[in-house]
Design a protein around this motif. Structure first.
Motif, PDB file in Angstrom:
ATOM      1  N   TYR A 115      31.020 -87.243  15.756  1.00 38.30           N
ATOM      2  CA  TYR A 115      32.308 -87.903  15.981  1.00 38.30           C
ATOM      3  C   TYR A 115      32.206 -89.333  15.490  1.00 38.30           C
ATOM      4  O   TYR A 115      31.112 -89.925  15.462  1.00 38.30           O
ATOM      5  N   ARG A 116      33.373 -89.895  15.134  1.00 35.56           N
ATOM      6  CA  ARG A 116      33.396 -91.263  14.609  1.00 35.56           C
ATOM      7  C   ARG A 116      34.779 -91.857  14.813  1.00 35.56           C
ATOM      8  O   ARG A 116      35.796 -91.193  14.592  1.00 35.56           O
ATOM      9  N   ASP A 117      34.832 -93.119  15.247  1.00 31.03           N
ATOM     10  CA  ASP A 117      36.108 -93.821  15.378  1.00 31.03           C
ATOM     11  C   ASP A 117      35.842 -95.318  15.474  1.00 31.03           C
ATOM     12  O   ASP A 117      34.700 -95.750  15.630  1.00 31.03           O
ATOM     13  N   LYS A 118      36.904 -96.091  15.403  1.00 34.02           N
ATOM     14  CA  LYS A 118      36.799 -97.548  15.457  1.00 34.02           C
ATOM     15  C   LYS A 118      36.976 -98.031  16.893  1.00 34.02           C
ATOM     16  O   LYS A 118      37.637 -97.376  17.710  1.00 34.02           O
ATOM     17  N   LEU A 119      36.416 -99.195  17.166  1.00 35.03           N
ATOM     18  CA  LEU A 119      36.478 -99.761  18.516  1.00 35.03           C
ATOM     19  C   LEU A 119      36.421-101.278  18.436  1.00 35.03           C
ATOM     20  O   LEU A 119      35.641-101.839  17.680  1.00 35.03           O
ATOM     21  N   LYS A 120      37.247-101.927  19.241  1.00 29.79           N
ATOM     22  CA  LYS A 120      37.170-103.372  19.419  1.00 29.79           C
ATOM     23  C   LYS A 120      37.414-103.668  20.888  1.00 29.79           C
ATOM     24  O   LYS A 120      38.316-103.113  21.504  1.00 29.79           O
ATOM     25  N   GLY A 121      36.585-104.553  21.464  1.00 31.49           N
ATOM     26  CA  GLY A 121      36.715-104.868  22.879  1.00 31.49           C
ATOM     27  C   GLY A 121      35.789-103.996  23.713  1.00 31.49           C
ATOM     28  O   GLY A 121      34.677-103.684  23.308  1.00 31.49           O
ATOM     29  N   GLU A 122      36.262-103.600  24.899  1.00 35.38           N
ATOM     30  CA  GLU A 122      35.433-102.814  25.811  1.00 35.38           C
ATOM     31  C   GLU A 122      35.550-101.325  25.501  1.00 35.38           C
ATOM     32  O   GLU A 122      36.640-100.807  25.259  1.00 35.38           O
ATOM     33  N   THR A 125      32.542-105.433  22.218  1.00 39.90           N
ATOM     34  CA  THR A 125      32.353-105.969  20.874  1.00 39.90           C
ATOM     35  C   THR A 125      33.451-106.980  20.551  1.00 39.90           C
ATOM     36  O   THR A 125      34.611-106.809  20.943  1.00 39.90           O
ATOM     37  N   SER A 126      33.064-108.047  19.858  1.00 40.25           N
ATOM     38  CA  SER A 126      34.009-109.122  19.544  1.00 40.25           C
ATOM     39  C   SER A 126      34.905-108.797  18.363  1.00 40.25           C
ATOM     40  O   SER A 126      35.998-109.343  18.235  1.00 40.25           O
ATOM     41  N   GLU A 127      34.445-107.928  17.472  1.00 36.43           N
ATOM     42  CA  GLU A 127      35.211-107.542  16.280  1.00 36.43           C
ATOM     43  C   GLU A 127      35.312-106.024  16.234  1.00 36.43           C
ATOM     44  O   GLU A 127      34.617-105.309  16.964  1.00 36.43           O
ATOM     45  N   GLU A 128      36.186-105.546  15.369  1.00 36.21           N
ATOM     46  CA  GLU A 128      36.310-104.099  15.219  1.00 36.21           C
ATOM     47  C   GLU A 128      35.055-103.538  14.554  1.00 36.21           C
ATOM     48  O   GLU A 128      34.611-104.032  13.514  1.00 36.21           O
ATOM     49  N   ILE A 129      34.477-102.534  15.180  1.00 42.03           N
ATOM     50  CA  ILE A 129      33.325-101.847  14.618  1.00 42.03           C
ATOM     51  C   ILE A 129      33.646-100.355  14.508  1.00 42.03           C
ATOM     52  O   ILE A 129      34.638 -99.873  15.062  1.00 42.03           O
ATOM     53  N   THR A 130      32.823 -99.655  13.772  1.00 37.30           N
ATOM     54  CA  THR A 130      32.902 -98.195  13.744  1.00 37.30           C
ATOM     55  C   THR A 130      31.743 -97.647  14.558  1.00 37.30           C
ATOM     56  O   THR A 130      30.597 -98.077  14.393  1.00 37.30           O
ATOM     57  N   VAL A 131      32.057 -96.732  15.460  1.00 41.05           N
ATOM     58  CA  VAL A 131      31.037 -96.059  16.260  1.00 41.05           C
ATOM     59  C   VAL A 131      30.884 -94.645  15.720  1.00 41.05           C
ATOM     60  O   VAL A 131      31.873 -93.934  15.506  1.00 41.05           O
ATOM     61  N   ALA A 132      29.652 -94.243  15.472  1.00 44.90           N
ATOM     62  CA  ALA A 132      29.381 -92.900  14.945  1.00 44.90           C
ATOM     63  C   ALA A 132      28.315 -92.225  15.799  1.00 44.90           C
ATOM     64  O   ALA A 132      27.267 -92.812  16.083  1.00 44.90           O
ATOM     65  N   PHE A 133      28.609 -90.990  16.217  1.00 41.53           N
ATOM     66  CA  PHE A 133      27.632 -90.141  16.900  1.00 41.53           C
ATOM     67  C   PHE A 133      27.083 -89.185  15.836  1.00 41.53           C
ATOM     68  O   PHE A 133      27.855 -88.429  15.217  1.00 41.53           O
ATOM     69  N   VAL A 134      25.777 -89.203  15.625  1.00 46.80           N
ATOM     70  CA  VAL A 134      25.205 -88.425  14.528  1.00 46.80           C
ATOM     71  C   VAL A 134      23.974 -87.659  14.994  1.00 46.80           C
ATOM     72  O   VAL A 134      23.270 -88.066  15.928  1.00 46.80           O
ATOM     73  N   ALA A 135      23.721 -86.541  14.320  1.00 49.64           N
ATOM     74  CA  ALA A 135      22.512 -85.750  14.561  1.00 49.64           C
ATOM     75  C   ALA A 135      21.706 -85.698  13.277  1.00 49.64           C
ATOM     76  O   ALA A 135      22.251 -85.407  12.199  1.00 49.64           O
ATOM     77  N   VAL A 136      20.418 -85.990  13.383  1.00 51.83           N
ATOM     78  CA  VAL A 136      19.527 -85.952  12.218  1.00 51.83           C
ATOM     79  C   VAL A 136      18.217 -85.281  12.622  1.00 51.83           C
ATOM     80  O   VAL A 136      17.858 -85.256  13.806  1.00 51.83           O
TER      81      VAL A 136
END
Length: 328
Positions: free
Chosen positions: A59-66, A162-173
């Motif tokens: 899964y992956r999406d953007k996040l800013k703040g809490e 986070t203070s700025e917008e980041i992308t959070v990614a859940f990954v399997a390797v």
């Protein structure tokens, strides 16, 4: 030689928190109507596909703040895998990322143990980790991710800001692969059509339950009707999703009472095993294993007379919801 007679425990004895009590389901004389308010961080939830058959982006999406990041995955590949959570600074400015709370469970094929371990660690976690990410920089939020083999579950709960917008990614390797080097080559794994992934607003639900003047009462948690499911969006496809069971939502219950009242949890949706917090004390529900019969209940504790009793509850992964809380 002496004869020792073992007498049954008197019916007036109070059970231990976490102990199973039989045949209590029909003892609620009315259904209570708690006052509810949703607040708190955005929830990024990764449980689809629940069974990981090959490496990829879960899964992956953007996040800013809490935010609250929650993953629950079962490895179903021939080789061992690690599940990582990545924070990628996709903004043009430096981003401050603070880990506020975190807890992890697994790898294990005992889903109830995995859920208990993660929530207990999350509740007790103290001290923040702070990072500064340059534009384009990738941070592994759980660098100690363990390797899991087929039929083992891994689970994590992370609160961050986070203070700025980041992308959070859940990954399997694969366990032997460097995730930072592999990330750009990973594709998004298809949904399984059964479980849930998505982003949901306001992942804390405050509930005030007034028992004053009531003989008995009950409420349902995470049934989708009396207690609504979280509505959200799949950040990859844009489709609307529902968080059936409200996994990852932290319930903050305040119980007002004018006398000592027993509080019990009844499995209303199937097998249930987890840990919750009752007046700042941990309660294993039940003490060992799981509970599945609606004819049984787990004793949680007794309310504070002429005061407020506080309870924290998060639907444990691997368990079935809803549950009923009975007050008598």
């Amino acid at each position: 030689m002496r004869e020792i007679k073992v007498l049954p425990r008197p019916a007036t004895d109070v059970p231990r928190p976490g102990e199973i009590v039989e045949n209590i389901m029909g003892q609620a004389e009315n259904t209570l109507k708690p006052v509810k308010a949703d607040s708190g961080p955005r929830l990024l939830f990764s449980d689809d596909p629940e069974y990981i058959e090959k490496p990829g982006i879960l899964y992956r999406d953007k996040l800013k703040g809490e935010g609250r990041l929650y993953f629950w995955h079962d490895v179903n590949s021939p080789g061992s895998l690690k599940v990582y959570v990545l924070a990628i600074n996709t903004s043009p400015r430096e981003a401050e990322v603070s880990i506020l709370k975190e807890g992890y469970g697994g790898p294990s094929n005992n889903v109830y143990l995995v859920a208990r371990t993660a929530f207990t660690a999350y509740y007790h976690s103290q001290g923040q980790r702070r990072y500064t990410l340059k534009p384009g920089q990738i941070l592994v939020l759980n660098p100690g991710a363990p390797a899991a083999v087929r039929y083992q579950v891994v689970h994590g709960i992370i609160d961050l800001k986070t203070s700025e917008e980041i992308t959070v990614a859940f990954v399997a390797v694969p366990a032997t692969v460097n995730v930072l080097e592999a990330y750009s080559r990973l594709g998004v794994l298809p949904r399984d059509g059964v479980h849930v992934r998505g982003t949901f607003a306001a992942a804390d639900r405050e509930m005030t339950i007034d028992l004053r003047g009531a003989k008995t009462g009950s409420i349902l948690l995470a049934d989708g009707s009396d207690d609504k499911y979280m509505a959200g969006v799949d950040g990859i496809t844009g489709s609307s999703v529902w968080n059936a069971g409200n996994y990852g939502m932290l319930y903050r219950l305040k119980i007002k009472s004018d006398k000592k009242t027993g509080v019990y949890l009844i499995p209303a949706g199937g097998s249930f095993g987890g840990t919750l917090i009752f007046n700042a004390g941990e309660v294993s529900v039940p003490l060992e294993g799981f509970i599945s019969s609606p004819a049984q209940a787990v004793y949680l504790g007794t309310t504070v007379p002429e005061g407020i009793t506080e309870m924290l509850f998060m639907s444990p992964g691997g368990s079935c919801l809803p549950v009923k809380l009975l007050f008598k």
